[in-house]
Scaffold this motif. Structure first.
Motif, PDB file in Angstrom:
ATOM      1  N   LYS A 291     -71.812  67.281  35.153  1.00 37.62           N
ATOM      2  CA  LYS A 291     -72.907  66.607  35.856  1.00 37.62           C
ATOM      3  C   LYS A 291     -74.068  66.345  34.910  1.00 37.62           C
ATOM      4  CE  LYS A 291     -71.981  67.920  40.592  1.00 37.62           C
ATOM      5  NZ  LYS A 291     -72.323  68.714  41.746  1.00 37.62           N
TER       6      LYS A 291
ATOM      7  N   ASP B 113     -68.901  64.796  43.170  1.00 40.66           N
ATOM      8  CA  ASP B 113     -68.718  66.106  43.808  1.00 40.66           C
ATOM      9  C   ASP B 113     -67.669  66.947  43.093  1.00 40.66           C
ATOM     10  OD1 ASP B 113     -70.629  65.585  45.741  1.00 40.66           O
ATOM     11  OD2 ASP B 113     -69.168  64.874  47.213  1.00 40.66           O
ATOM     12  N   SER B 114     -66.760  66.301  42.376  1.00 39.92           N
ATOM     13  CA  SER B 114     -65.689  67.033  41.690  1.00 39.92           C
ATOM     14  C   SER B 114     -66.125  67.604  40.339  1.00 39.92           C
ATOM     15  CB  SER B 114     -64.478  66.119  41.477  1.00 39.92           C
ATOM     16  OG  SER B 114     -64.782  65.097  40.541  1.00 39.92           O
ATOM     17  N   LEU B 115     -67.338  67.275  39.907  1.00 41.16           N
ATOM     18  CA  LEU B 115     -67.782  67.688  38.575  1.00 41.16           C
ATOM     19  C   LEU B 115     -68.380  69.084  38.557  1.00 41.16           C
ATOM     20  CD1 LEU B 115     -69.569  64.424  37.363  1.00 41.16           C
ATOM     21  CD2 LEU B 115     -67.194  65.122  37.007  1.00 41.16           C
ATOM     22  N   ASP B 116     -68.135  69.777  37.460  1.00 40.85           N
ATOM     23  CA  ASP B 116     -68.793  71.064  37.247  1.00 40.85           C
ATOM     24  C   ASP B 116     -70.212  70.798  36.711  1.00 40.85           C
ATOM     25  OD1 ASP B 116     -68.752  70.664  34.415  1.00 40.85           O
ATOM     26  OD2 ASP B 116     -66.825  71.661  34.252  1.00 40.85           O
TER      27      ASP B 116
ATOM     28  N   ASP C 224     -67.720  60.585  43.948  1.00 39.35           N
ATOM     29  CA  ASP C 224     -66.722  61.373  43.224  1.00 39.35           C
ATOM     30  C   ASP C 224     -67.364  62.393  42.282  1.00 39.35           C
ATOM     31  OD1 ASP C 224     -64.667  60.083  44.527  1.00 39.35           O
ATOM     32  OD2 ASP C 224     -64.271  58.678  42.886  1.00 39.35           O
TER      33      ASP C 224
ATOM     34  N   SER D  41     -57.308  64.860  35.615  1.00 44.28           N
ATOM     35  CA  SER D  41     -57.931  65.401  36.825  1.00 44.28           C
ATOM     36  C   SER D  41     -58.913  64.386  37.403  1.00 44.28           C
ATOM     37  CB  SER D  41     -58.674  66.696  36.502  1.00 44.28           C
ATOM     38  OG  SER D  41     -59.843  66.401  35.743  1.00 44.28           O
ATOM     39  N   GLN D  42     -59.295  64.607  38.647  1.00 41.83           N
ATOM     40  CA  GLN D  42     -60.243  63.712  39.312  1.00 41.83           C
ATOM     41  C   GLN D  42     -61.571  63.660  38.554  1.00 41.83           C
ATOM     42  OE1 GLN D  42     -60.885  64.519  43.470  1.00 41.83           O
ATOM     43  NE2 GLN D  42     -62.481  62.999  43.661  1.00 41.83           N
ATOM     44  N   SER D  43     -62.033  64.792  38.064  1.00 45.59           N
ATOM     45  CA  SER D  43     -63.318  64.808  37.351  1.00 45.59           C
ATOM     46  C   SER D  43     -63.214  64.067  36.018  1.00 45.59           C
ATOM     47  CB  SER D  43     -63.816  66.238  37.151  1.00 45.59           C
ATOM     48  OG  SER D  43     -62.931  66.980  36.353  1.00 45.59           O
TER      49      SER D  43
END
Length: 99
Positions: free
Chosen positions: A87, A80-83, A78, A54-56
């Motif tokens: 983070k 922004d894709s993290l939960d 990028d 996945s991106q994250s």
């Protein structure tokens, strides 16, 4: 597998190793892609196996590699894709490297 204490104190290694030891996916690749005796990381191999991630997950890997060696580029946007949990991992790794 034991991580050498001197690497855990090294500013280039500690953020990278934190992400590899704390992120459930990256943990799987410590033994196969990090050579503690030679102090190397199989960057090409990790990038190859991460293609379907996945991106994250890819972001976490890219950041870990960037913290190890700045020639491995990462786009901080990028994140922004993290939960929230990922983070937190990222912020701690950044603190370990730059703090």
């Amino acid at each position: 597998m034991t991580i050498p204490e001197e690497l855990m104190k090294d500013r280039y290694w500690r953020g990278t190793l934190y992400l590899f030891t704390e992120h459930s996916l990256l943990q799987r690749y410590i033994a196969t892609h990090i050579d503690f005796a030679e102090c190397t990381i199989d960057i090409t191999g990790l990038k190859r196996i991460s293609k379907p991630w996945s991106q994250s997950e890819k972001f976490i890997l890219c950041l870990a590699l960037h913290l190890f060696n700045e020639s491995n580029k990462v786009n901080l946007s990028d994140m922004d894709s993290l939960d929230p949990n990922n983070k937190e991992l990222v912020f701690e790794a950044l603190q370990l490297r730059f703090g």
